[in-house]
Every structure is written in structure tokens, then in C-alpha cells.
Design a protein around this motif. Structure first.
Motif, PDB file in Angstrom:
ATOM      1  N   ASP A 129     -15.161   6.424  -0.266  1.00 17.39           N
ATOM      2  CA  ASP A 129     -14.181   7.168   0.774  1.00 17.39           C
ATOM      3  C   ASP A 129     -13.896   6.686   2.129  1.00 17.39           C
ATOM      4  O   ASP A 129     -13.033   6.679   2.776  1.00 17.39           O
ATOM      5  CB  ASP A 129     -14.481   8.534   0.749  1.00 17.39           C
ATOM      6  N   ALA A 130     -15.205   6.259   2.695  1.00 11.41           N
ATOM      7  CA  ALA A 130     -15.342   5.591   4.005  1.00 11.41           C
ATOM      8  C   ALA A 130     -14.210   4.344   4.108  1.00 11.41           C
ATOM      9  O   ALA A 130     -13.711   4.327   5.328  1.00 11.41           O
ATOM     10  CB  ALA A 130     -16.744   5.400   4.268  1.00 11.41           C
ATOM     11  N   LEU A 131     -14.324   3.625   3.124  1.00  8.84           N
ATOM     12  CA  LEU A 131     -13.739   2.281   3.192  1.00  8.84           C
ATOM     13  C   LEU A 131     -12.107   2.475   3.243  1.00  8.84           C
ATOM     14  O   LEU A 131     -11.516   2.069   3.917  1.00  8.84           O
ATOM     15  CB  LEU A 131     -13.975   1.417   1.791  1.00  8.84           C
ATOM     16  N   GLN A 132     -11.893   3.707   2.227  1.00  5.66           N
ATOM     17  CA  GLN A 132     -10.500   4.109   2.260  1.00  5.66           C
ATOM     18  C   GLN A 132      -9.886   4.373   3.422  1.00  5.66           C
ATOM     19  O   GLN A 132      -8.875   4.149   3.821  1.00  5.66           O
ATOM     20  CB  GLN A 132     -10.010   5.074   1.004  1.00  5.66           C
ATOM     21  N   LYS A 133     -10.724   5.384   4.358  1.00  3.36           N
ATOM     22  CA  LYS A 133     -10.255   5.973   5.445  1.00  3.36           C
ATOM     23  C   LYS A 133     -10.283   5.008   6.712  1.00  3.36           C
ATOM     24  O   LYS A 133      -9.241   4.854   7.248  1.00  3.36           O
ATOM     25  CB  LYS A 133     -11.280   7.065   5.803  1.00  3.36           C
TER      26      LYS A 133
ATOM     27  N   LEU B  10     -29.608   1.237  15.450  1.00  2.00           N
ATOM     28  CA  LEU B  10     -28.272   1.002  15.351  1.00  2.00           C
ATOM     29  C   LEU B  10     -27.706   2.316  15.386  1.00  2.00           C
ATOM     30  O   LEU B  10     -26.520   2.398  16.078  1.00  2.00           O
ATOM     31  CB  LEU B  10     -27.754   0.383  14.051  1.00  2.00           C
ATOM     32  N   VAL B  11     -28.058   3.340  14.828  1.00  2.00           N
ATOM     33  CA  VAL B  11     -27.379   4.729  15.026  1.00  2.00           C
ATOM     34  C   VAL B  11     -27.271   5.004  16.476  1.00  2.00           C
ATOM     35  O   VAL B  11     -26.221   5.683  16.861  1.00  2.00           O
ATOM     36  CB  VAL B  11     -28.159   5.904  14.323  1.00  2.00           C
ATOM     37  N   GLN B  12     -28.523   5.065  17.184  1.00  2.00           N
ATOM     38  CA  GLN B  12     -28.536   5.162  18.631  1.00  2.00           C
ATOM     39  C   GLN B  12     -27.367   4.499  19.411  1.00  2.00           C
ATOM     40  O   GLN B  12     -26.860   4.994  20.193  1.00  2.00           O
ATOM     41  CB  GLN B  12     -29.962   5.202  19.365  1.00  2.00           C
ATOM     42  N   ALA B  13     -27.379   3.193  19.014  1.00  2.00           N
ATOM     43  CA  ALA B  13     -26.712   2.353  19.929  1.00  2.00           C
ATOM     44  C   ALA B  13     -24.982   2.872  19.460  1.00  2.00           C
ATOM     45  O   ALA B  13     -24.214   2.735  20.542  1.00  2.00           O
ATOM     46  CB  ALA B  13     -26.598   0.876  19.665  1.00  2.00           C
TER      47      ALA B  13
ATOM     48  N   LYS C  70     -21.502   6.513   9.200  1.00  3.17           N
ATOM     49  CA  LYS C  70     -21.874   6.918  10.424  1.00  3.17           C
ATOM     50  C   LYS C  70     -21.027   6.864  11.525  1.00  3.17           C
ATOM     51  O   LYS C  70     -20.607   7.787  12.432  1.00  3.17           O
ATOM     52  CB  LYS C  70     -23.257   6.466  10.804  1.00  3.17           C
ATOM     53  N   ILE C  71     -20.353   5.577  11.541  1.00  6.99           N
ATOM     54  CA  ILE C  71     -19.176   5.234  12.508  1.00  6.99           C
ATOM     55  C   ILE C  71     -18.085   6.421  12.212  1.00  6.99           C
ATOM     56  O   ILE C  71     -17.499   6.995  13.458  1.00  6.99           O
ATOM     57  CB  ILE C  71     -18.868   4.023  12.384  1.00  6.99           C
ATOM     58  N   LEU C  72     -17.685   6.434  10.907  1.00  7.93           N
ATOM     59  CA  LEU C  72     -16.360   7.417  10.774  1.00  7.93           C
ATOM     60  C   LEU C  72     -16.847   8.803  11.276  1.00  7.93           C
ATOM     61  O   LEU C  72     -16.165   9.752  11.642  1.00  7.93           O
ATOM     62  CB  LEU C  72     -16.072   7.422   9.208  1.00  7.93           C
ATOM     63  N   GLN C  73     -18.133   9.451  10.926  1.00 14.76           N
ATOM     64  CA  GLN C  73     -18.778  10.733  11.145  1.00 14.76           C
ATOM     65  C   GLN C  73     -18.522  10.777  12.759  1.00 14.76           C
ATOM     66  O   GLN C  73     -18.047  11.759  13.152  1.00 14.76           O
ATOM     67  CB  GLN C  73     -20.178  11.081  10.680  1.00 14.76           C
TER      68      GLN C  73
ATOM     69  N   TYR D 105     -19.273  -7.661   3.171  1.00 14.66           N
ATOM     70  CA  TYR D 105     -19.385  -6.679   3.661  1.00 14.66           C
ATOM     71  C   TYR D 105     -19.968  -5.284   2.949  1.00 14.66           C
ATOM     72  O   TYR D 105     -21.015  -4.941   3.136  1.00 14.66           O
ATOM     73  CB  TYR D 105     -18.296  -6.265   4.864  1.00 14.66           C
ATOM     74  N   ALA D 106     -19.151  -5.311   1.808  1.00 19.31           N
ATOM     75  CA  ALA D 106     -19.347  -4.062   1.020  1.00 19.31           C
ATOM     76  C   ALA D 106     -20.641  -4.356  -0.033  1.00 19.31           C
ATOM     77  O   ALA D 106     -21.153  -3.400  -0.574  1.00 19.31           O
ATOM     78  CB  ALA D 106     -18.227  -3.867  -0.121  1.00 19.31           C
ATOM     79  N   SER D 107     -21.021  -5.390  -0.031  1.00 17.35           N
ATOM     80  CA  SER D 107     -22.535  -5.733  -0.815  1.00 17.35           C
ATOM     81  C   SER D 107     -23.618  -5.129   0.013  1.00 17.35           C
ATOM     82  O   SER D 107     -24.567  -5.017  -0.668  1.00 17.35           O
ATOM     83  CB  SER D 107     -22.679  -7.277  -0.992  1.00 17.35           C
ATOM     84  N   SER D 108     -23.399  -4.926   1.134  1.00 13.16           N
ATOM     85  CA  SER D 108     -24.468  -4.432   2.029  1.00 13.16           C
ATOM     86  C   SER D 108     -24.479  -3.022   2.066  1.00 13.16           C
ATOM     87  O   SER D 108     -23.633  -2.347   2.676  1.00 13.16           O
ATOM     88  CB  SER D 108     -24.356  -4.948   3.590  1.00 13.16           C
ATOM     89  N   THR D 109     -25.502  -2.387   1.668  1.00 12.37           N
ATOM     90  CA  THR D 109     -25.855  -0.712   1.790  1.00 12.37           C
ATOM     91  C   THR D 109     -25.946  -0.476   3.183  1.00 12.37           C
ATOM     92  O   THR D 109     -25.225   0.585   3.509  1.00 12.37           O
ATOM     93  CB  THR D 109     -26.677  -0.189   0.921  1.00 12.37           C
ATOM     94  N   TRP D 110     -26.432  -1.343   3.959  1.00 12.91           N
ATOM     95  CA  TRP D 110     -26.805  -1.149   5.307  1.00 12.91           C
ATOM     96  C   TRP D 110     -25.332  -0.882   6.013  1.00 12.91           C
ATOM     97  O   TRP D 110     -25.135   0.193   6.652  1.00 12.91           O
ATOM     98  CB  TRP D 110     -27.387  -2.301   5.894  1.00 12.91           C
ATOM     99  N   CYS D 111     -24.490  -1.946   5.820  1.00 16.01           N
ATOM    100  CA  CYS D 111     -22.995  -1.790   6.308  1.00 16.01           C
ATOM    101  C   CYS D 111     -22.347  -0.738   6.006  1.00 16.01           C
ATOM    102  O   CYS D 111     -21.665  -0.035   6.728  1.00 16.01           O
ATOM    103  CB  CYS D 111     -22.432  -2.927   6.107  1.00 16.01           C
ATOM    104  N   LEU D 112     -22.452  -0.184   4.749  1.00 17.31           N
ATOM    105  CA  LEU D 112     -21.776   0.916   4.211  1.00 17.31           C
ATOM    106  C   LEU D 112     -22.201   2.251   4.723  1.00 17.31           C
ATOM    107  O   LEU D 112     -21.758   3.276   5.295  1.00 17.31           O
ATOM    108  CB  LEU D 112     -21.815   1.024   2.620  1.00 17.31           C
ATOM    109  N   ASP D 113     -23.462   2.350   4.902  1.00 18.92           N
ATOM    110  CA  ASP D 113     -24.315   3.540   5.704  1.00 18.92           C
ATOM    111  C   ASP D 113     -24.065   3.541   7.084  1.00 18.92           C
ATOM    112  O   ASP D 113     -23.569   4.620   7.682  1.00 18.92           O
ATOM    113  CB  ASP D 113     -25.816   3.559   5.379  1.00 18.92           C
ATOM    114  N   GLU D 114     -23.761   2.611   7.688  1.00 17.34           N
ATOM    115  CA  GLU D 114     -23.087   2.400   9.209  1.00 17.34           C
ATOM    116  C   GLU D 114     -22.031   2.874   9.449  1.00 17.34           C
ATOM    117  O   GLU D 114     -21.593   3.649  10.356  1.00 17.34           O
ATOM    118  CB  GLU D 114     -23.790   0.775   9.652  1.00 17.34           C
ATOM    119  N   LEU D 115     -21.046   2.341   8.225  1.00 14.92           N
ATOM    120  CA  LEU D 115     -19.598   2.738   8.128  1.00 14.92           C
ATOM    121  C   LEU D 115     -19.456   4.152   8.043  1.00 14.92           C
ATOM    122  O   LEU D 115     -18.813   4.828   9.043  1.00 14.92           O
ATOM    123  CB  LEU D 115     -18.936   2.193   7.333  1.00 14.92           C
TER     124      LEU D 115
END
Length: 170
Positions: free
Chosen positions: A154-158, A70-73, A100-103, A88-98
């Protein structure tokens, strides 16, 4: 400048090198909420428009390690659509992905477009409603890593400050 058949530039010059995008769009979503309804329809509409779209069940091979793939894609995508749904926020997977997306958004020319599906903007921005419930559980589970939970907040706020769409508006 490289252009795709639709005339849009899908390359980016960074540090003197040219990067070719494999995907026009990367879809980020909570599968249990939207995979068999909204996201399926969105994916089909993007494909009909000729946009190469990454969605995990379509592109990942069985047995492949999901997180690195997923990171590579994401890194090979020109833009990301994030579908925020009640769980959405119940998933640590989604939050980690978020995160990475913002980074990537900060480091590259990645474009990020949020869609609200069954949630209010303030639920995302201020972690209210189902987002508040999810963070209560995260704070308990990650009591020893409060920084991780704060980074997710912070990622969600951003991302909530970005211009996006509400699915109610079609």
C-alpha cells in the motif's frame, strides 16, 4: 515565522507549538544500489545549494541504534527524497522507513519527493519487475504477518502516485 538564510520557512506550527527543522532534506535510499553513485551526487548537489541534508552514513554515530535514529532524523526533516532503485523493495528496512515517511506526511507538513533510479513507475506502483521478486520473498518470509506485507504494498502504491522525477530525465 522562522526563516533560514535562503528565505524559506523551516518551522511548522502544530498544536500551538513551533517546530524547528534540523534538516531541509532527508534522503531515503537503498545503499547497495545508489550510495556510491547517484545518491552521492544528489547529496553533494543539495549541500552545494546550502540545504542541510541527512544521509545515514554522514550523520549516524558508530554504535548508535540505526532505526530510532533514522526515525528521529525523518521527524526533524522538512522534506524527504526517496530514491527508488531496483533493490529498494528487497529491503525491509527501506519499506519500514517508507511507511514511517508516509505516516509523517499524513500527520505533518512533511513534503515527499520520489525519484525513480533504474525502475519504471509501474514497477513501484504495481510491484512489477524486481519489486515483484522482492515481494515474493517477503510473502514467504512473513507468511504469518500478511498485514505487514500488505502495508508495504500500500505504501509503494501511495508514494508512486506522488509527482516525482525519473533519473533518466536528469
Amino acid at each position: 515565522m522562522a526563516r533560514d538564510v535562503d528565505g524559506v520557512d523551516y518551522s511548522s506550527s502544530s498544536s500551538g507549538s513551533t517546530k524547528r527543522w534540523k534538516y531541509h532534506v532527508f534522503l531515503s535510499f537503498r545503499g547497495e544500489d545508489t550510495r556510491k553513485n547517484f545518491t552521492d551526487h544528489l547529496y553533494a548537489a543539495l549541500k552545494r545549494k546550502g540545504l542541510r541534508t541527512f544521509r545515514d552514513e554522514e550523520e549516524l554515530e558508530r554504535g548508535e541504534s540505526i532505526n530510532p535514529s533514522l526515525v528521529q532524523a525523518t521527524e526533524k526533516s522538512r522534506s524527504v527524497i526517496i530514491v527508488f532503485s531496483p533493490n529498494y523493495a528487497s529491503s525491509t528496512w527501506c519499506l519500514d522507513e517508507l511507511q514511517k515517511i508516509l505516516q509523517l506526511k499524513e500527520e505533518t507538513s512533511l513534503q515527499v519527493f520520489p525519484i525513480l533510479y533504474g525502475v519504471n513507475p509501474s514497477d513501484v506502483r504495481k510491484q512489477k519487475g524486481s519489486f515483484a521478486d522482492a515481494f515474493i520473498r517477503h510473502e514467504e518470509r512473513f507468511a504469518e504477518d500478511k498485514i505487514k506485507v500488505q502495508k508495504w504494498r500500500d505504501a509503494l502504491q501511495k508514494v508512486a502516485s506522488l509527482s516525482g522525477w525519473d533519473s533518466k530525465d536528469r
